[in-house]
Enzyme design. Sequence first.
Site, PDB file in Angstrom:
ATOM      1  N   ASP A 108      37.765  38.465  48.758  1.00 35.93           N
ATOM      2  CA  ASP A 108      38.869  37.505  48.684  1.00 35.93           C
ATOM      3  C   ASP A 108      39.463  37.366  50.079  1.00 35.93           C
ATOM      4  O   ASP A 108      39.997  38.338  50.626  1.00 35.93           O
ATOM      5  CB  ASP A 108      39.938  37.991  47.702  1.00 35.93           C
TER       6      ASP A 108
ATOM      7  N   GLU B 136      34.681  33.005  47.427  1.00 40.34           N
ATOM      8  CA  GLU B 136      35.167  31.781  46.798  1.00 40.34           C
ATOM      9  C   GLU B 136      34.652  30.573  47.582  1.00 40.34           C
ATOM     10  O   GLU B 136      34.538  30.621  48.807  1.00 40.34           O
ATOM     11  CB  GLU B 136      36.698  31.756  46.787  1.00 40.34           C
TER      12      GLU B 136
ATOM     13  N   CYS C 167      43.629  38.254  34.997  1.00 36.35           N
ATOM     14  CA  CYS C 167      43.648  39.714  35.021  1.00 36.35           C
ATOM     15  C   CYS C 167      42.206  40.209  35.017  1.00 36.35           C
ATOM     16  O   CYS C 167      41.415  39.847  34.142  1.00 36.35           O
ATOM     17  CB  CYS C 167      44.398  40.262  33.811  1.00 36.35           C
TER      18      CYS C 167
ATOM     19  N   CYS D 211      41.707  42.414  31.494  1.00 36.45           N
ATOM     20  CA  CYS D 211      41.698  41.835  30.139  1.00 36.45           C
ATOM     21  C   CYS D 211      41.429  40.340  30.116  1.00 36.45           C
ATOM     22  O   CYS D 211      41.155  39.783  29.054  1.00 36.45           O
ATOM     23  CB  CYS D 211      43.019  42.138  29.422  1.00 36.45           C
TER      24      CYS D 211
ATOM     25  N   CYS E 270      50.035  42.700  34.862  1.00 35.07           N
ATOM     26  CA  CYS E 270      49.608  42.087  33.605  1.00 35.07           C
ATOM     27  C   CYS E 270      50.476  42.598  32.462  1.00 35.07           C
ATOM     28  O   CYS E 270      50.551  43.811  32.212  1.00 35.07           O
ATOM     29  CB  CYS E 270      48.136  42.405  33.337  1.00 35.07           C
TER      30      CYS E 270
ATOM     31  N   CYS F 293      47.797  44.023  29.327  1.00 32.70           N
ATOM     32  CA  CYS F 293      47.120  45.340  29.348  1.00 32.70           C
ATOM     33  C   CYS F 293      47.794  46.338  30.279  1.00 32.70           C
ATOM     34  O   CYS F 293      47.405  47.506  30.323  1.00 32.70           O
ATOM     35  CB  CYS F 293      45.649  45.168  29.747  1.00 32.70           C
TER      36      CYS F 293
ATOM     37  N   ASP G 168      45.340  40.435  45.790  1.00 31.51           N
ATOM     38  CA  ASP G 168      44.077  40.089  46.450  1.00 31.51           C
ATOM     39  C   ASP G 168      42.939  40.973  45.949  1.00 31.51           C
ATOM     40  O   ASP G 168      41.797  40.513  45.837  1.00 31.51           O
ATOM     41  CB  ASP G 168      44.218  40.216  47.965  1.00 31.51           C
TER      42      ASP G 168
END
Length: 315
Positions: free
Chosen positions: A126, A210, A262, A265, A280, A283, A290
């Site tokens: 990332d 990405e 996330c 989950c 999150c 979870c 990042d």
Amino acid sequence: MLKAYKFRIYPTKSQRTKMERTLDLCRWTYNQTLAYRKDAWEKEGKSVSKYETHNLLPTWKEEKPELNDVFSQTLQNAQERVDLALKAFFRRVKAGENPGYPRFRGRGWYDSFTYPQKDGSLVGVDVGLESFATLSNGETIANPRFFREEETELARVQRKLSKAPKGTPERKKALRMVERVHERIANKRYDFAHKVSRYLVNRFGLIAFEDLSIQNMLKNHCLAKSISDVAWNMLVTLTSYKAASAGSMVVLVDPRNTSKMCSRCGILVEKTLSDRVHNCTQCGLSLDRDWNAAINILRLGLQSVGIKSVEACPF
């Protein structure tokens, strides 16, 4: 296409001694890991993941300092062998078979060790502004901010250029000074991207990035200068051509929701640019945003090459 090579080696006596010592320490790590997971299940009914056993290594190294003589990923590979053996055991039990529980290894029953630095190693990357890059294993690469470092000098020589009358030797000299500063910045970025791309290709067999549209991102005037100061496209380009000749693979994934999703989950957690931690509510996973994105990028990258299931989240 990934290539594999097999070589016969003829170690010296001292090299053979060191290799045998490495095998013995890997065997100890294997047995210790198996004992830990066996006790956790029998005493607490707790299933321990391989990532949790990886986190035990620093403590074991304090208790048994000779483990520091073995490359960390080699010891982790010994723990992964335990994980594979246990998964195979439970899979056979579920299929109705009556398999024997994985055994502890005695002397002579552990005869190989692995340096998994490249073959089979996978990473999601990332890229960002806070750190130049965050890897899915939690590593970060600092942002050197070359333009910011040279900004004061660039402003100084540009002032000289603006004051020099057109067509004069002073203006030509000032223009060359401005060009040299820009060239210095570009050379630093290029050198940095080369070093980072070489680092990634030397370590990993599959590298996922990405597929960013830098031109669209530059339309955000608040971030345009910072985005221009990093070498994201250059990094992807250099990594791609290095990977092609090294037998590695670079894959580009859809960047949508990689920061929101996330990595444990799968639910989407809304964030602003100032929110640096992924929390999150579903979870309870909490980690750097990042790093969370890098894990998602790796998962998407693996899916793009046909691997549908992977333990991407180390928690």
